[in-house]
Every structure is written in C-alpha cells, then in structure tokens.
Design a protein around this motif. Structure first.
Motif, PDB file in Angstrom:
ATOM      1  N   ILE A  30       0.818  -1.209   0.000  1.00  0.00           N
ATOM      2  CA  ILE A  30       0.000   0.000   0.000  1.00  0.00           C
ATOM      3  C   ILE A  30       0.855   1.263   0.000  1.00  0.00           C
ATOM      4  CG2 ILE A  30      -1.970  -1.112   1.039  1.00  0.00           C
ATOM      5  CD1 ILE A  30      -1.119   0.128   3.716  1.00  0.00           C
ATOM      6  N   TYR A  31       2.082   1.166   0.487  1.00  0.00           N
ATOM      7  CA  TYR A  31       2.922   2.366   0.547  1.00  0.00           C
ATOM      8  C   TYR A  31       3.781   2.539  -0.699  1.00  0.00           C
ATOM      9  CZ  TYR A  31       5.808  -1.415   2.399  1.00  0.00           C
ATOM     10  OH  TYR A  31       6.448  -2.606   2.584  1.00  0.00           O
ATOM     11  N   ASP A  32       3.659   1.625  -1.654  1.00  0.00           N
ATOM     12  CA  ASP A  32       4.434   1.727  -2.891  1.00  0.00           C
ATOM     13  C   ASP A  32       3.893   2.841  -3.785  1.00  0.00           C
ATOM     14  OD1 ASP A  32       4.987  -1.837  -3.330  1.00  0.00           O
ATOM     15  OD2 ASP A  32       6.258  -0.293  -2.424  1.00  0.00           O
ATOM     16  N   ASN A  33       4.819   3.451  -4.543  1.00  0.00           N
ATOM     17  CA  ASN A  33       4.459   4.256  -5.697  1.00  0.00           C
ATOM     18  C   ASN A  33       4.787   3.453  -6.935  1.00  0.00           C
ATOM     19  OD1 ASN A  33       3.700   6.461  -4.162  1.00  0.00           O
ATOM     20  ND2 ASN A  33       5.652   7.503  -4.374  1.00  0.00           N
ATOM     21  N   MET A  34       3.950   3.573  -7.934  1.00  0.00           N
ATOM     22  CA  MET A  34       4.231   2.964  -9.234  1.00  0.00           C
ATOM     23  C   MET A  34       4.458   4.101 -10.221  1.00  0.00           C
ATOM     24  SD  MET A  34       4.167  -0.187  -8.525  1.00  0.00           S
ATOM     25  CE  MET A  34       4.286  -0.879 -10.171  1.00  0.00           C
ATOM     26  N   GLY A  35       5.556   4.003 -10.947  1.00  0.00           N
ATOM     27  CA  GLY A  35       5.919   5.103 -11.828  1.00  0.00           C
ATOM     28  C   GLY A  35       6.069   4.682 -13.276  1.00  0.00           C
ATOM     29  N   TRP A  36       5.866   5.636 -14.152  1.00  0.00           N
ATOM     30  CA  TRP A  36       6.161   5.484 -15.574  1.00  0.00           C
ATOM     31  C   TRP A  36       7.335   6.411 -15.914  1.00  0.00           C
ATOM     32  CZ3 TRP A  36       4.329   2.003 -18.988  1.00  0.00           C
ATOM     33  CH2 TRP A  36       3.120   1.349 -18.703  1.00  0.00           C
ATOM     34  N   PHE A  37       8.282   5.881 -16.648  1.00  0.00           N
ATOM     35  CA  PHE A  37       9.424   6.637 -17.146  1.00  0.00           C
ATOM     36  C   PHE A  37       9.548   6.367 -18.647  1.00  0.00           C
ATOM     37  CE2 PHE A  37      11.700   8.139 -13.326  1.00  0.00           C
ATOM     38  CZ  PHE A  37      10.974   7.480 -12.349  1.00  0.00           C
ATOM     39  N   ARG A  38      10.305   7.203 -19.314  1.00  0.00           N
ATOM     40  CA  ARG A  38      10.563   6.955 -20.727  1.00  0.00           C
ATOM     41  C   ARG A  38      12.021   7.282 -21.042  1.00  0.00           C
ATOM     42  NH1 ARG A  38       6.837  11.825 -23.327  1.00  0.00           N
ATOM     43  NH2 ARG A  38       8.187  13.585 -22.734  1.00  0.00           N
ATOM     44  N   GLN A  39      12.513   6.670 -22.099  1.00  0.00           N
ATOM     45  CA  GLN A  39      13.924   6.844 -22.447  1.00  0.00           C
ATOM     46  C   GLN A  39      14.106   6.778 -23.949  1.00  0.00           C
ATOM     47  OE1 GLN A  39      16.581   3.945 -20.646  1.00  0.00           O
ATOM     48  NE2 GLN A  39      18.219   5.473 -20.573  1.00  0.00           N
ATOM     49  N   THR A  40      14.943   7.679 -24.454  1.00  0.00           N
ATOM     50  CA  THR A  40      15.363   7.661 -25.851  1.00  0.00           C
ATOM     51  C   THR A  40      16.863   7.417 -25.897  1.00  0.00           C
ATOM     52  OG1 THR A  40      15.570  10.068 -25.798  1.00  0.00           O
ATOM     53  CG2 THR A  40      13.502   9.157 -26.643  1.00  0.00           C
ATOM     54  N   PRO A  41      17.382   6.939 -27.012  1.00  0.00           N
ATOM     55  CA  PRO A  41      18.812   6.603 -27.092  1.00  0.00           C
ATOM     56  C   PRO A  41      19.705   7.773 -26.714  1.00  0.00           C
ATOM     57  CG  PRO A  41      17.657   5.721 -28.980  1.00  0.00           C
ATOM     58  CD  PRO A  41      16.668   6.568 -28.251  1.00  0.00           C
ATOM     59  N   GLY A  42      20.660   7.501 -25.861  1.00  0.00           N
ATOM     60  CA  GLY A  42      21.641   8.502 -25.466  1.00  0.00           C
ATOM     61  C   GLY A  42      21.176   9.452 -24.393  1.00  0.00           C
ATOM     62  N   LYS A  43      19.947   9.284 -23.912  1.00  0.00           N
ATOM     63  CA  LYS A  43      19.427  10.175 -22.886  1.00  0.00           C
ATOM     64  C   LYS A  43      19.101   9.396 -21.626  1.00  0.00           C
ATOM     65  CE  LYS A  43      17.544  13.763 -25.887  1.00  0.00           C
ATOM     66  NZ  LYS A  43      16.360  14.621 -26.182  1.00  0.00           N
ATOM     67  N   GLU A  44      19.031  10.123 -20.511  1.00  0.00           N
ATOM     68  CA  GLU A  44      18.668   9.489 -19.257  1.00  0.00           C
ATOM     69  C   GLU A  44      17.171   9.182 -19.231  1.00  0.00           C
ATOM     70  OE1 GLU A  44      22.040  11.531 -16.334  1.00  0.00           O
ATOM     71  OE2 GLU A  44      19.912  11.927 -16.014  1.00  0.00           O
ATOM     72  N   GLU A  46      13.575   9.472 -18.220  1.00  0.00           N
ATOM     73  CA  GLU A  46      12.830  10.654 -17.830  1.00  0.00           C
ATOM     74  C   GLU A  46      11.557  10.287 -17.090  1.00  0.00           C
ATOM     75  OE1 GLU A  46      11.196  12.703 -21.183  1.00  0.00           O
ATOM     76  OE2 GLU A  46      10.435  14.407 -20.028  1.00  0.00           O
ATOM     77  N   PHE A  47      11.301  10.967 -15.987  1.00  0.00           N
ATOM     78  CA  PHE A  47      10.083  10.752 -15.225  1.00  0.00           C
ATOM     79  C   PHE A  47       8.873  11.218 -16.028  1.00  0.00           C
ATOM     80  CE2 PHE A  47       7.140  10.462 -11.877  1.00  0.00           C
ATOM     81  CZ  PHE A  47       6.442  11.655 -11.786  1.00  0.00           C
ATOM     82  N   VAL A  48       7.836  10.362 -16.055  1.00  0.00           N
ATOM     83  CA  VAL A  48       6.600  10.689 -16.757  1.00  0.00           C
ATOM     84  C   VAL A  48       5.457  10.885 -15.765  1.00  0.00           C
ATOM     85  CG1 VAL A  48       4.868   9.869 -18.402  1.00  0.00           C
ATOM     86  CG2 VAL A  48       7.306   9.473 -18.843  1.00  0.00           C
ATOM     87  N   ALA A  49       5.226   9.896 -14.915  1.00  0.00           N
ATOM     88  CA  ALA A  49       4.102   9.973 -13.975  1.00  0.00           C
ATOM     89  C   ALA A  49       4.281   8.938 -12.878  1.00  0.00           C
ATOM     90  CB  ALA A  49       2.779   9.728 -14.700  1.00  0.00           C
ATOM     91  N   LEU A  50       3.650   9.190 -11.741  1.00  0.00           N
ATOM     92  CA  LEU A  50       3.608   8.208 -10.671  1.00  0.00           C
ATOM     93  C   LEU A  50       2.235   8.218 -10.018  1.00  0.00           C
ATOM     94  CD1 LEU A  50       3.712   9.500  -7.553  1.00  0.00           C
ATOM     95  CD2 LEU A  50       6.026  10.087  -8.259  1.00  0.00           C
ATOM     96  N   ILE A  51       1.926   7.112  -9.370  1.00  0.00           N
ATOM     97  CA  ILE A  51       0.684   6.999  -8.618  1.00  0.00           C
ATOM     98  C   ILE A  51       0.978   6.256  -7.313  1.00  0.00           C
ATOM     99  CG2 ILE A  51      -0.028   4.858  -9.795  1.00  0.00           C
ATOM    100  CD1 ILE A  51      -2.944   6.018  -9.630  1.00  0.00           C
ATOM    101  N   TYR A  60       3.012  14.262 -12.154  1.00  0.00           N
ATOM    102  CA  TYR A  60       3.381  14.165 -13.566  1.00  0.00           C
ATOM    103  C   TYR A  60       4.608  14.998 -13.878  1.00  0.00           C
ATOM    104  CZ  TYR A  60      -1.304  12.257 -14.109  1.00  0.00           C
ATOM    105  OH  TYR A  60      -2.424  11.476 -13.997  1.00  0.00           O
ATOM    106  N   GLY A  61       5.355  14.554 -14.871  1.00  0.00           N
ATOM    107  CA  GLY A  61       6.425  15.377 -15.386  1.00  0.00           C
ATOM    108  C   GLY A  61       5.854  16.567 -16.133  1.00  0.00           C
ATOM    109  N   ASN A  62       6.614  17.658 -16.155  1.00  0.00           N
ATOM    110  CA  ASN A  62       6.100  18.886 -16.761  1.00  0.00           C
ATOM    111  C   ASN A  62       5.746  18.714 -18.231  1.00  0.00           C
ATOM    112  OD1 ASN A  62       6.290  20.397 -14.402  1.00  0.00           O
ATOM    113  ND2 ASN A  62       8.408  20.994 -14.813  1.00  0.00           N
ATOM    114  N   SER A  63       6.477  17.892 -18.931  1.00  0.00           N
ATOM    115  CA  SER A  63       6.270  17.753 -20.377  1.00  0.00           C
ATOM    116  C   SER A  63       4.986  16.996 -20.736  1.00  0.00           C
ATOM    117  CB  SER A  63       7.466  17.057 -21.016  1.00  0.00           C
ATOM    118  OG  SER A  63       7.625  15.763 -20.475  1.00  0.00           O
ATOM    119  N   VAL A  64       4.364  16.329 -19.766  1.00  0.00           N
ATOM    120  CA  VAL A  64       3.162  15.537 -20.066  1.00  0.00           C
ATOM    121  C   VAL A  64       1.929  16.007 -19.316  1.00  0.00           C
ATOM    122  CG1 VAL A  64       4.637  13.534 -20.511  1.00  0.00           C
ATOM    123  CG2 VAL A  64       3.480  13.755 -18.286  1.00  0.00           C
TER     124      VAL A  64
END
Length: 120
Positions: A30-44, A46-51, A60-64
């Motif tokens: 119950i105390y877990d967060n589940m997150g979505w991240f994304r990555q493109t080649p050569g980049k770190e 990136e945080f997208v969203a968590l719940i 949410y990340g600012n870009s989404v």
C-alpha cells in the motif's frame, strides 16, 4: 519478487492517443508508488508519472501534464498510462517500475519496456 510487464505501445500519428498497461505479478504494497518513465537513445530515463498505490495520488512530469493520465486497478494489480495529444517528442521506450519520487534511481523492478513511436 515483483515482476512488471508493459504493453500497449505502438505507432501513432501526432495528435493521437495510446493507453499503456503495466501488469504486475507479485504483491504491490500500500505504501508503494508505481511510476512510468521513458527513455530515448543517449538520454537518461525521464520521469513521466507516478501513482501512490494506496491513495491514488498522482504526479506528472512537466512535459506531459494535461495530456497524460496515470491510473491503477488494484484488483488487477495493473497500472495504466493514458496518453493523449501525442507529439513526436513523446517517442521513446516507456517503462514502469516500483519506487518513490521522480528520479529513476529510486525505482526498481523495472519492466522490459514498450516502444511508443509518434509520427509527424
């Protein structure tokens, strides 16, 4: 041991929508967060969203913000990412994981990822 598998990626035109799923086998606490991240080649990664699993609190990340929505189905132990108004810059491999905060380093149990490609 929690295992996560993403699905729902694909090719979509700019302005279109996709819904990603992250199916979990094993227990999410119950105390877990589940997150979505994304990555493109050569980049770190990136945080997208968590719940937050227990309360459904989201971030949410600012870009989404305003375009993507994260949700979860507790009974199915599945996390979703509804992505609307997709743009070519959203093209990436999308991963889900368990952790906290907005840094990839604080997450573990990464899934193999699902490719999202947005054409212009």
């Amino acid at each position: 041991q929690l295992q996560l598998v993403e699905s729902g990626g694909g090719l979509v035109q700019a302005g279109g929508s996709l819904r990603l799923s992250c199916a979990a086998s094993g227990r999410i606490f119950i105390y877990d967060n589940m997150g979505w991240f994304r990555q493109t080649p050569g980049k770190e990664r990136e945080f997208v969203a968590l719940i937050t699993w227990s309360t459904g609190t989201t971030d949410y990340g600012n870009s989404v913000k305003g375009r993507f929505t994260i949700s979860r189905d507790i009974a199915k132990t599945t996390v979703y990412l509804q992505m609307n108004s997709l743009q070519p810059e959203d093209t990436a491999i999308y991963y889900c994981a368990r952790g906290y905060g907005t840094k990839a380093a604080t997450y573990s149990n990464w899934g193999p990822g699902t490719q999202v490609t947005v054409s212009s």
